[in-house]
Scaffold this active site. Structure first.
Site, PDB file in Angstrom:
ATOM      1  N   ASP A 252      -6.704  -0.738  -2.736  1.00  0.00           N
ATOM      2  CA  ASP A 252      -6.263  -1.374  -3.906  1.00  0.00           C
ATOM      3  C   ASP A 252      -7.298  -1.101  -4.961  1.00  0.00           C
ATOM      4  O   ASP A 252      -7.569  -1.764  -5.899  1.00  0.00           O
ATOM      5  CB  ASP A 252      -5.669  -2.884  -3.913  1.00  0.00           C
TER       6      ASP A 252
ATOM      7  N   LYS B  83      -6.187   3.390  -6.942  1.00  0.00           N
ATOM      8  CA  LYS B  83      -5.796   5.077  -6.780  1.00  0.00           C
ATOM      9  C   LYS B  83      -4.588   5.709  -7.367  1.00  0.00           C
ATOM     10  O   LYS B  83      -4.684   6.627  -8.089  1.00  0.00           O
ATOM     11  CB  LYS B  83      -5.926   5.122  -5.107  1.00  0.00           C
TER      12      LYS B  83
ATOM     13  N   LYS C 286      -3.197   4.811 -10.316  1.00  0.00           N
ATOM     14  CA  LYS C 286      -3.562   5.304 -11.555  1.00  0.00           C
ATOM     15  C   LYS C 286      -4.287   6.572 -11.604  1.00  0.00           C
ATOM     16  O   LYS C 286      -3.816   7.331 -12.593  1.00  0.00           O
ATOM     17  CB  LYS C 286      -4.229   4.310 -12.420  1.00  0.00           C
TER      18      LYS C 286
ATOM     19  N   ASN D 294       2.410   0.834   4.247  1.00  0.00           N
ATOM     20  CA  ASN D 294       1.527  -0.250   4.177  1.00  0.00           C
ATOM     21  C   ASN D 294       0.792  -0.028   2.734  1.00  0.00           C
ATOM     22  O   ASN D 294       0.185  -1.010   2.052  1.00  0.00           O
ATOM     23  CB  ASN D 294       0.407  -0.168   5.223  1.00  0.00           C
TER      24      ASN D 294
ATOM     25  N   GLY E 260       0.615   0.521  -1.239  1.00  0.00           N
ATOM     26  CA  GLY E 260       1.240  -0.005  -2.426  1.00  0.00           C
ATOM     27  C   GLY E 260       0.380   0.649  -3.765  1.00  0.00           C
ATOM     28  O   GLY E 260      -0.612  -0.052  -4.158  1.00  0.00           O
ATOM     29  N   HIS E 261       0.965   1.928  -4.180  1.00  0.00           N
ATOM     30  CA  HIS E 261       0.023   2.300  -5.414  1.00  0.00           C
ATOM     31  C   HIS E 261       0.926   2.385  -6.759  1.00  0.00           C
ATOM     32  O   HIS E 261       1.928   2.729  -6.911  1.00  0.00           O
ATOM     33  CB  HIS E 261      -0.156   3.929  -5.233  1.00  0.00           C
TER      34      HIS E 261
ATOM     35  N   ARG F 248       2.591   9.723  23.025  1.00  0.00           N
ATOM     36  CA  ARG F 248       3.390  10.731  22.922  1.00  0.00           C
ATOM     37  C   ARG F 248       4.965  10.592  23.393  1.00  0.00           C
ATOM     38  O   ARG F 248       5.850  11.071  22.795  1.00  0.00           O
ATOM     39  CB  ARG F 248       2.844  12.009  23.615  1.00  0.00           C
TER      40      ARG F 248
ATOM     41  N   GLN G 194      -5.055   3.094   1.489  1.00  0.00           N
ATOM     42  CA  GLN G 194      -5.995   2.146   1.947  1.00  0.00           C
ATOM     43  C   GLN G 194      -7.427   2.276   1.423  1.00  0.00           C
ATOM     44  O   GLN G 194      -7.347   3.115   0.351  1.00  0.00           O
ATOM     45  CB  GLN G 194      -6.228   1.931   3.497  1.00  0.00           C
TER      46      GLN G 194
ATOM     47  N   GLY H 217       2.665  -8.878  -1.601  1.00  0.00           N
ATOM     48  CA  GLY H 217       2.404 -10.025  -2.621  1.00  0.00           C
ATOM     49  C   GLY H 217       1.438 -10.926  -2.404  1.00  0.00           C
ATOM     50  O   GLY H 217       1.382 -12.051  -2.783  1.00  0.00           O
ATOM     51  N   ARG H 218       0.758 -10.585  -1.052  1.00  0.00           N
ATOM     52  CA  ARG H 218      -0.241 -11.924  -0.772  1.00  0.00           C
ATOM     53  C   ARG H 218      -1.342 -11.957  -1.646  1.00  0.00           C
ATOM     54  O   ARG H 218      -1.881 -10.706  -2.202  1.00  0.00           O
ATOM     55  CB  ARG H 218      -0.851 -11.374   0.742  1.00  0.00           C
TER      56      ARG H 218
ATOM     57  N   ARG I  46      -4.963 -11.660  -2.934  1.00  0.00           N
ATOM     58  CA  ARG I  46      -6.125 -10.719  -2.339  1.00  0.00           C
ATOM     59  C   ARG I  46      -7.352 -11.794  -2.411  1.00  0.00           C
ATOM     60  O   ARG I  46      -7.678 -12.347  -3.399  1.00  0.00           O
ATOM     61  CB  ARG I  46      -6.447  -9.398  -3.144  1.00  0.00           C
TER      62      ARG I  46
ATOM     63  N   VAL J 142     -10.359   1.021 -17.734  1.00  0.00           N
ATOM     64  CA  VAL J 142     -10.502  -0.359 -18.593  1.00  0.00           C
ATOM     65  C   VAL J 142      -9.040  -1.039 -18.852  1.00  0.00           C
ATOM     66  O   VAL J 142      -8.804  -1.973 -19.601  1.00  0.00           O
ATOM     67  CB  VAL J 142     -11.177  -0.267 -19.928  1.00  0.00           C
ATOM     68  N   GLY J 143      -8.051  -0.375 -18.166  1.00  0.00           N
ATOM     69  CA  GLY J 143      -6.751  -1.103 -18.018  1.00  0.00           C
ATOM     70  C   GLY J 143      -5.816  -0.340 -17.241  1.00  0.00           C
ATOM     71  O   GLY J 143      -6.038   0.851 -16.818  1.00  0.00           O
TER      72      GLY J 143
HETATM   73  P1  GDP Z   1      -3.901   1.332  -5.269  1.00  0.00           P
HETATM   74  O1  GDP Z   1      -3.524   0.747  -3.912  1.00  0.00           O
HETATM   75  O2  GDP Z   1      -5.363   1.820  -4.951  1.00  0.00           O
HETATM   76  O3  GDP Z   1      -3.281   2.397  -5.931  1.00  0.00           O
HETATM   77  O4  GDP Z   1      -4.159   0.159  -6.260  1.00  0.00           O
HETATM   78  P2  GDP Z   1      -3.015  -0.947  -6.317  1.00  0.00           P
HETATM   79  O5  GDP Z   1      -1.869  -0.326  -7.205  1.00  0.00           O
HETATM   80  O6  GDP Z   1      -2.475  -1.771  -5.195  1.00  0.00           O
HETATM   81  O7  GDP Z   1      -3.834  -2.068  -7.134  1.00  0.00           O
HETATM   82  C1  GDP Z   1      -4.272  -1.714  -8.562  1.00  0.00           C
HETATM   83  C2  GDP Z   1      -4.040  -2.786  -9.532  1.00  0.00           C
HETATM   84  O8  GDP Z   1      -4.592  -2.657 -10.827  1.00  0.00           O
HETATM   85  C3  GDP Z   1      -2.409  -2.256 -10.243  1.00  0.00           C
HETATM   86  O9  GDP Z   1      -1.854  -3.400 -10.618  1.00  0.00           O
HETATM   87  C4  GDP Z   1      -2.742  -1.508 -11.142  1.00  0.00           C
HETATM   88  O10 GDP Z   1      -1.786  -1.112 -12.259  1.00  0.00           O
HETATM   89  C5  GDP Z   1      -3.907  -2.023 -11.982  1.00  0.00           C
HETATM   90  N1  GDP Z   1      -5.091  -1.307 -12.350  1.00  0.00           N
HETATM   91  C6  GDP Z   1      -5.511  -0.062 -12.235  1.00  0.00           C
HETATM   92  N2  GDP Z   1      -6.613   0.276 -13.014  1.00  0.00           N
HETATM   93  C7  GDP Z   1      -6.797  -1.043 -13.816  1.00  0.00           C
HETATM   94  C8  GDP Z   1      -7.768  -1.231 -14.712  1.00  0.00           C
HETATM   95  O11 GDP Z   1      -8.709  -0.573 -14.924  1.00  0.00           O
HETATM   96  N3  GDP Z   1      -7.543  -2.327 -15.277  1.00  0.00           N
HETATM   97  C9  GDP Z   1      -6.726  -3.293 -15.059  1.00  0.00           C
HETATM   98  N4  GDP Z   1      -6.899  -4.584 -15.527  1.00  0.00           N
HETATM   99  N5  GDP Z   1      -5.774  -2.970 -14.183  1.00  0.00           N
HETATM  100  C10 GDP Z   1      -5.933  -1.936 -13.553  1.00  0.00           C
HETATM  101  P1  IMO Z   2      -3.306   0.594  -0.659  1.00  0.00           P
HETATM  102  O1  IMO Z   2      -3.262   2.354  -0.276  1.00  0.00           O
HETATM  103  C1  IMO Z   2      -4.991  -3.277   0.805  1.00  0.00           C
HETATM  104  C2  IMO Z   2      -4.822  -3.735   5.121  1.00  0.00           C
HETATM  105  C3  IMO Z   2      -3.852  -4.929   5.613  1.00  0.00           C
HETATM  106  C4  IMO Z   2      -4.499  -5.461   6.772  1.00  0.00           C
HETATM  107  C5  IMO Z   2      -4.884  -4.133   7.500  1.00  0.00           C
HETATM  108  C6  IMO Z   2      -4.111  -3.559   8.646  1.00  0.00           C
HETATM  109  O2  IMO Z   2      -2.269  -0.035  -1.469  1.00  0.00           O
HETATM  110  O3  IMO Z   2      -4.705   0.595  -0.874  1.00  0.00           O
HETATM  111  P2  IMO Z   2      -1.602  -2.422   8.666  1.00  0.00           P
HETATM  112  O4  IMO Z   2      -0.309  -2.988   8.066  1.00  0.00           O
HETATM  113  O5  IMO Z   2      -2.248  -1.228   7.979  1.00  0.00           O
HETATM  114  O6  IMO Z   2      -1.635  -2.426  10.090  1.00  0.00           O
HETATM  115  O7  IMO Z   2      -2.918  -3.490   8.253  1.00  0.00           O
HETATM  116  O8  IMO Z   2      -4.984  -3.224   6.295  1.00  0.00           O
HETATM  117  N1  IMO Z   2      -4.131  -2.714   4.354  1.00  0.00           N
HETATM  118  C7  IMO Z   2      -4.409  -2.661   3.026  1.00  0.00           C
HETATM  119  N2  IMO Z   2      -5.039  -3.459   2.238  1.00  0.00           N
HETATM  120  N3  IMO Z   2      -4.453  -1.960   0.387  1.00  0.00           N
HETATM  121  C8  IMO Z   2      -3.645  -1.239   1.170  1.00  0.00           C
HETATM  122  O9  IMO Z   2      -3.211   0.037   0.793  1.00  0.00           O
HETATM  123  C9  IMO Z   2      -3.435  -1.506   2.477  1.00  0.00           C
HETATM  124  N4  IMO Z   2      -3.129  -0.941   3.772  1.00  0.00           N
HETATM  125  C10 IMO Z   2      -3.408  -1.551   4.798  1.00  0.00           C
HETATM  126  O10 IMO Z   2      -3.950  -5.910   4.722  1.00  0.00           O
HETATM  127  O11 IMO Z   2      -5.586  -6.222   6.397  1.00  0.00           O
HETATM  128 MG    MG Z   3      -2.412  -0.981  -3.241  1.00  0.00          MG
END
Ligand code: GDP
Ligand code: IMO
Ligand code: MG
Length: 436
Positions: free
Chosen positions: A15, A18, A20, A40, A42-43, A147, A229, A307-308, A310, A417-418
């Site tokens: 999270d 990535k 963006k 697993n 969420g981008h 396998r 991840q 939705g947990r 962080r 920055v956003g």
């Molecule tokens: P990812 O899994 O690495 O793609 O990241 P996620 O999408 O799970 O979580 C990143 C969150 O931060 C998302 O809600 C993005 O829209 C938001 N985001 C990304 N870059 C920025 C930033 O520079 N500033 C703010 N405020 N939010 C950002």
């Molecule tokens: P992105 O790509 C954050 C975490 C889970 C748990 C551990 C194992 O959005 O950054 P799993 O379901 O993979 O067996 O869970 O890994 N986890 C993540 N945490 N961002 C993710 O993906 C994750 N994918 C798995 O919360 O701690």
């Molecule tokens: Mg994510």
């Protein structure tokens, strides 16, 4: 060769933003490839006012002329994929066999994997739970290694092979689940018909993606590898056993995509300006207090997939330096810097002490109960979400970025920055820009 390829990899616990950056860089790419993990992930990508949360489909899908690939290293869930494809189509994003290809060698997440993930987690005592996303990831990769109980995407294309495999595997899983968890038996026929249908829906997309990518490498066609991840969740190099079940660092790209190691290109390491973690496991800089709550609110730090809430804490330069060296990071994209606005002081962890002893070498197996050594910097108050050049940032924010560069000994290429595409400062980047 591979001069324009880019690998985007998370250097913390996922999270990092990535989605963006992948979306931003994808404008220059022909292929965007997922090589690890599965649903697993969420981008999040923001295009204007529209927000997309992608789980399995690579983030290049929002760009025209990009072919998106779900690589062989991905735990492929056809239910999630089909839902995601349908939802994207409803929002007028075209997804078809032209711009989405799924590796025939990707292992398929089946209903018994999701069931086992949930049952197994529920059966573990507090302190032993991993805190998975319940997407069936661990059980799917277990069967991949086993396998004889695995199903690959290619199997979805042959109804008779698929039926035969599902019936045989369900018989085994039913016995195991009944014995271990007293679970109700699964209905093999219902699964056969659901997955045969999904196979038909996805037929045009399932192919030999490794061959496609190796041809692209040979032709110097630009490819972006989209990490899932974060490095500290890598099954080999993370905080085991509190990790995911695949190789998520840049080291996982060649095997997860089917390309030579020399083709991974420039490695962009994603770091958020603080740290977050979802699920269980050590987190030395965690702020399980008011400060952590403040960061969670400001950064809207709730899981994109589950939705947990962080867990939030300070930036851990000691851990990130380890992840940087592991993936051979060329430059960083530093994200969510705006979230730190308003904090009077900022801490960056520069090392750990164990029983008073400063640790020379980072070891992910020795993170529990460590004492963090912090460098304290002054914060800033003014809104930075409108800044578009480094010079427009307040001096304290510039110092924070400089400190990160100094501690990690690599340049910060981009500063985010956003969440919007435009809210990005190109700083010391050697990667083709974000202007397309
Ligand atoms: P990812 O899994 O690495 O793609 O990241 P996620 O999408 O799970 O979580 C990143 C969150 O931060 C998302 O809600 C993005 O829209 C938001 N985001 C990304 N870059 C920025 C930033 O520079 N500033 C703010 N405020 N939010 C950002
Ligand atoms: P992105 O790509 C954050 C975490 C889970 C748990 C551990 C194992 O959005 O950054 P799993 O379901 O993979 O067996 O869970 O890994 N986890 C993540 N945490 N961002 C993710 O993906 C994750 N994918 C798995 O919360 O701690
Ligand atoms: Mg994510």
């Amino acid at each position: 060769m591979s001069g324009r390829n880019v690998t985007v990899v998370g250097l913390q616990w996922g999270d990092e933003g990535k989605g963006k950056i992948v979306d931003a860089l994808a404008g220059h790419m022909r292929y965007v490839v997922r090589y690890c993990g599965g649903a697993n992930a969420g981008h999040t990508v923001l295009v204007g006012q529209e927000k997309f949360a992608l789980h399995l489909i690579p983030c290049g899908v929002l760009r025209q002329d990009v072919c998106n690939i779900v690589g062989n290293g991905v735990a492929f869930d056809p239910v999630v994929a089909w839902k995601e494809i349908s939802a994207l189509r409803q929002r007028n994003v075209s997804v078809d066999g032209e711009n989405l290809r799924i590796s025939s060698a990707a292992n398929v997440v089946m209903p018994w994997h999701k069931l086992q993930d949930t049952l197994s987690e529920a059966s573990l005592a507090e302190g032993k739970k991993i805190g998975t996303t319940a997407r069936g990831i661990g059980p799917c990769y277990s069967d991949k290694a086993n396998r004889s109980t695995a199903i690959r995407a290619a199997d979805l294309l042959d109804a008779s092979i698929l039926g035969e495999k599902i019936r045989a595997i369900v018989e085994i899983k039913n016995k195991i689940f009944a014995a271990l968890y007293d679970a109700e038996a699964m209905d093999a026929e219902a699964i056969v018909s659901e997955y045969t249908e999904l196979g038909k829906n996805l037929e045009a997309m399932i192919c030999n993606t490794g061959g496609l990518l190796r041809a692209a490498v040979a032709g110097d066609v630009p490819i972006l590898f989209e990490g899932g991840q974060g490095s500290m969740l890598d099954v080999d190099h993370g905080t085991y056993p509190f990790v995911t079940s695949s190789n998520v660092t840049a080291c996982g790209v060649p095997s997860g995509a089917g390309i030579p190691p020399s083709a991974i290109g420039r490695v962009v390491g994603l770091i958020k300006a603080y740290s977050t973690r979802v699920g269980e496991g050590p987190f030395p800089t965690e702020q399980d207090n008011e400060l952590g709550d403040t960061i969670r609110q400001a950064g809207n730090e709730y899981g994109t997939t589950t939705g947990r809430p962080r867990r939030c804490g300070w930036f851990d330069a000691f851990a990130v330096k380890y992840a940087t060296d592991l993936s051979g990071v060329d430059e960083f994209a530093l994200s969510l810097l705006d979230v730190l606005t308003g904090l009077s002081e900022l801490n960056i962890c520069t090392g750990y002490r164990i029983k008073g002893q400063v640790q020379e070498m980072f070891d992910p197996a020795k993170m529990s109960g460590v004492e963090c050594i912090y460098k304290t910097l002054p914060g800033w108050d003014s809104d930075i979400t409108g800044c578009r050049t480094f010079d427009q940032l307040p001096a304290e924010a510039r110092d924070y970025v400089n400190c990160v560069e100094e501690l990690l000994q690599r340049p910060v290429g981009f500063i985010s920055v956003g969440p919007e595409r435009s809210q990005t400062i190109v700083h010391h980047s050697g990667t083709e820009g974000l202007d397309k």
